[in-house]
Design an enzyme around this catalytic site. Sequence first.
Site, PDB file in Angstrom:
ATOM      1  N   LEU B 279     -56.093 -76.388  -5.659  1.00 43.99           N
ATOM      2  CA  LEU B 279     -54.679 -76.488  -6.007  1.00 43.99           C
ATOM      3  C   LEU B 279     -54.430 -76.284  -7.491  1.00 43.99           C
ATOM      4  O   LEU B 279     -53.302 -76.304  -7.946  1.00 43.99           O
ATOM      5  CB  LEU B 279     -54.148 -77.864  -5.604  1.00 43.99           C
ATOM      6  CG  LEU B 279     -53.838 -78.005  -4.115  1.00 43.99           C
ATOM      7  CD1 LEU B 279     -53.473 -79.437  -3.802  1.00 43.99           C
ATOM      8  CD2 LEU B 279     -52.707 -77.076  -3.706  1.00 43.99           C
ATOM      9  N   ARG B 280     -55.513 -76.093  -8.237  1.00 48.18           N
ATOM     10  CA  ARG B 280     -55.335 -76.007  -9.678  1.00 48.18           C
ATOM     11  C   ARG B 280     -54.430 -74.839 -10.068  1.00 48.18           C
ATOM     12  O   ARG B 280     -53.684 -74.905 -11.031  1.00 48.18           O
ATOM     13  CB  ARG B 280     -56.676 -75.896 -10.378  1.00 48.18           C
ATOM     14  CG  ARG B 280     -56.684 -76.606 -11.721  1.00 48.18           C
ATOM     15  CD  ARG B 280     -57.872 -76.221 -12.546  1.00 48.18           C
ATOM     16  NE  ARG B 280     -59.129 -76.628 -11.922  1.00 48.18           N
ATOM     17  CZ  ARG B 280     -59.715 -77.790 -12.152  1.00 48.18           C
ATOM     18  NH1 ARG B 280     -59.158 -78.643 -12.957  1.00 48.18           N
ATOM     19  NH2 ARG B 280     -60.839 -78.091 -11.583  1.00 48.18           N
TER      20      ARG B 280
END
Lengths: 596, 340
Positions: B279-280
């Site tokens: 999700l970065r």
Amino acid sequence: MKYPNNQNSDLWDLYVLSAAVLCVNPRLVGGIVVKSFASDVRQTWLDIINEFLPSSSHIVKVPTNISDERLIGGLDLVATINSGNPVVQEGILSQANGGYLLLPMAERNTPLTIASICSALDSNQVVVEREGISKINQTEFSVIALDESDLNESLSPALTDRLSMHINLHELSTHDICPAYIEKSDVVSARTLLPKIKFEDNDREKISAIALSLGVHSIRACIYTQHVARIIAALHDHTEIDTSDLSLAIQLVISPRATMLPSNMQEEDEDEQEQPSDENEENMDDDSNDGDQSHEQNISPDDEIILEAAQAAIPSDLLNNLKSNKKISSINSGKSGTLQKSKHRGRAIGTRNGVPRGGEKLNILATLRASVPWQNIRKQAQYSALNNSVKIHSEDLRIQRFKHKTESVTIFVVDASGSSALHRLAEVKGAVELVLSECYVRRDQVALVAFRGTQAEILLPPTRSLVRAKRSLASLPGGGATPLAAGITSAAVLATQEMSRGIEPTIVLLTDGRANITLSGEQNRELAFEDALKCSRQIRAQNIKTLVVDTSPRPHENAQKLAKEMHAQYVPLPYADALALSNVIQHSTHKNTQAA
Amino acid sequence: MSPPFPFTAIVGQDEMKLALMVSAVDHLVGGVLVFGDRGTGKSTAIRALASLLPKVKMVKDCQFNCDPEELPLTLCEMCSSTSKKESVKSSLQTIPVVDLPLGATEDRVLGALDIEIALTKGEKVFEPGLLAKANRGFLYIDEVNLLEDHIVDSLLDVAASGENVVEREGLSVRHPARFVLIGSGNPEEGELRPQLLDRFGLSVEVKTPNDIKTRTQIIRLRDEYESDKEAFVKKWKRKDGAVRRKITKAKELLPSVKVKDSVLEKAATLCSQLGTDGLRGELTLISSARAHAALEGEKNVSDKHLLKMARSALRHRLRRDPLDESSSTSRVDRALQELF
């Protein structure tokens, strides 16, 4: 024009001029790359530099084996112990302040050495963050890099980009040397004249246009050209830069960096030689071509003269490459001679006696422990103002030892001949790409050797850069005869080189074994295979891990024989795809590494 | 020391300049990696940024640049042991930009036993390293791809946790080390390790400009700077000042900048289309778009902010086909075109 023809005495004058430029104001021009082996010509040139130097300047030599602590500075441990106070040892980069840094065999310097020099050139300071010392030293110097590289090596591009002038003494012999036309008094008066000489926008445009049409993209080169032009004008006692000054500056700075010929000249040459090759066309840089056409109209007759002179000054070897439209083989990153066993990485495995050098780590606790039994004796024996302090002698010092994995390099030897290319060059390329990405994860290096026609070529010296690996692989052409012996030999030479640096090589030979060119370059199927077998024995003698992948449509006994002769693993590959091939290679190299 | 080349005098390279400003506005964006050709002003821009950073409050004489307003948990041992906030003396200091030179040794990066005191007095005292100096500021590594592996190893863990734990030479020290990593390099000289690549929030590719006008202008400005640095910097002082105020204002505005659900959705769609790991990607994209909006003085993040930051935030996060490096920008572009 002063130097339209390549008469060697004129060339010598140009190089004398470069020495004078360097001595007028070293700070403005970054430095100089001198391509030459050790020779009388080079010595004479260096003598001229020595003569022109102001008395306040000095030349500091950087040996190729210099350690980080000598280069950057650090703690002088022995002196520290003797005095009881930290003693800082200044590094060579700081010592060179106000003078010149001379790099003999500059191509053999480690990337770290080069990077430190570059950063000092950029910021005019050395940042020391070592062994408890935190310090910034101002330093201003200029670099004289003696480039003695041959085909397999080259000077780090990061460094050459920062050094304005590039000269090539290979082309001269002692007969060409004539008395320097510039005298020391000219250099001295140029120093005072220099600040008065201004640069016009008009000239800047000329520089940009010519740089672009010769395919020189670095902005630094353009910035340097204007400084060099100003200094040349000062040396010639001109108060304004005239066309000849500008032209000479371009010959010293831009021409040696040329990556292409202006399109008009190229066309002429192609017509003359009638060998426009289609497959190479795609190698040309698209951007630069576009840029080129747009400013062609801008070049005035005046500039034409400069451009012609600039072209004339392109070194002949470079020119031949450009004319034959051959892409200059992308050069290695100056890795040579690096990568000794790491001294500060891996699992700690005890200590040993000695004074730490070159990045070795002092184990403080062990050192203190070693000194404890002697404290009473030493305190009695020795007068010291610091009575409470621990008395440590240099024989107490203990260095931390580490164990670490050795690095490895996989050398792909690709048969790009007609017989192979027909069958599966594309598959081989695919497989190599897959293995490359595997190596990337493991931080292994890869190298690529291809053979076709009459010779073998190291397309890619050992590298971790995937960008370059990919590029050289994509541009690998196929077709031609099979000089198998040459391919094997150059792989063996490369592997031996790597072993001498402490890196473990694995050779992956992808061929169908149908050699038809002998080592000496003759066409003779039987002799050629004999030669190949002979070369294979070399590999066995060196004990290099090898894998032979048979790329012929059906397993062929030639390739099997080769494998046997090399003591290599043999993998027949009928109708396999890239993925299968990659699996085999990975499996076998991995197995080999574990066994070692 | 001579004054650095002014930030606003750098011609072109807008993506790099924006990325640097965004990371100055919001530390959570997480650093910038500048990769590209030689001589494109990579290090120049980064050193120029240092002089544009606003001042922040720091605990006086704290070796670790602690923030007096913060919770004791995130402070260094000395500052957290001071019980009352009022008793802490604070002073305004410039945000540090610390250079990590390639030749640095591990003990200077992480901090180590103070050898001088150990040898002369026999006491165990911790001497803070560069990571301590860089706390709450920037850590700049030029030629980051040439950094020695053992230094990278120690950096990775600290960058992830925001805390430096030193267990060596009989010392046991922990101190906060939250810094923005700024790296620059040339990909031709070697790859960056994937783990380290992931630590950079934004990545920028810089190219040498190829039109004569721009190049001429660069050469002229550089010459002007070199012939009289002080005067040149003075000339650009007002423009640089405007950028500094812009950054300061954006920092104040940042907490009130809103991100609508529709924008969040778009960011998520974009990332899933590109197949970024984890999700970065989304998080960096959103936080950088928010910082960009703040820089523009807007209170709502809109599509245009997302569009502008997408390339920098995502190009190094695509599922790694290591041989397809060059085309990752175009892959992001294609996905953007489909979406907007």
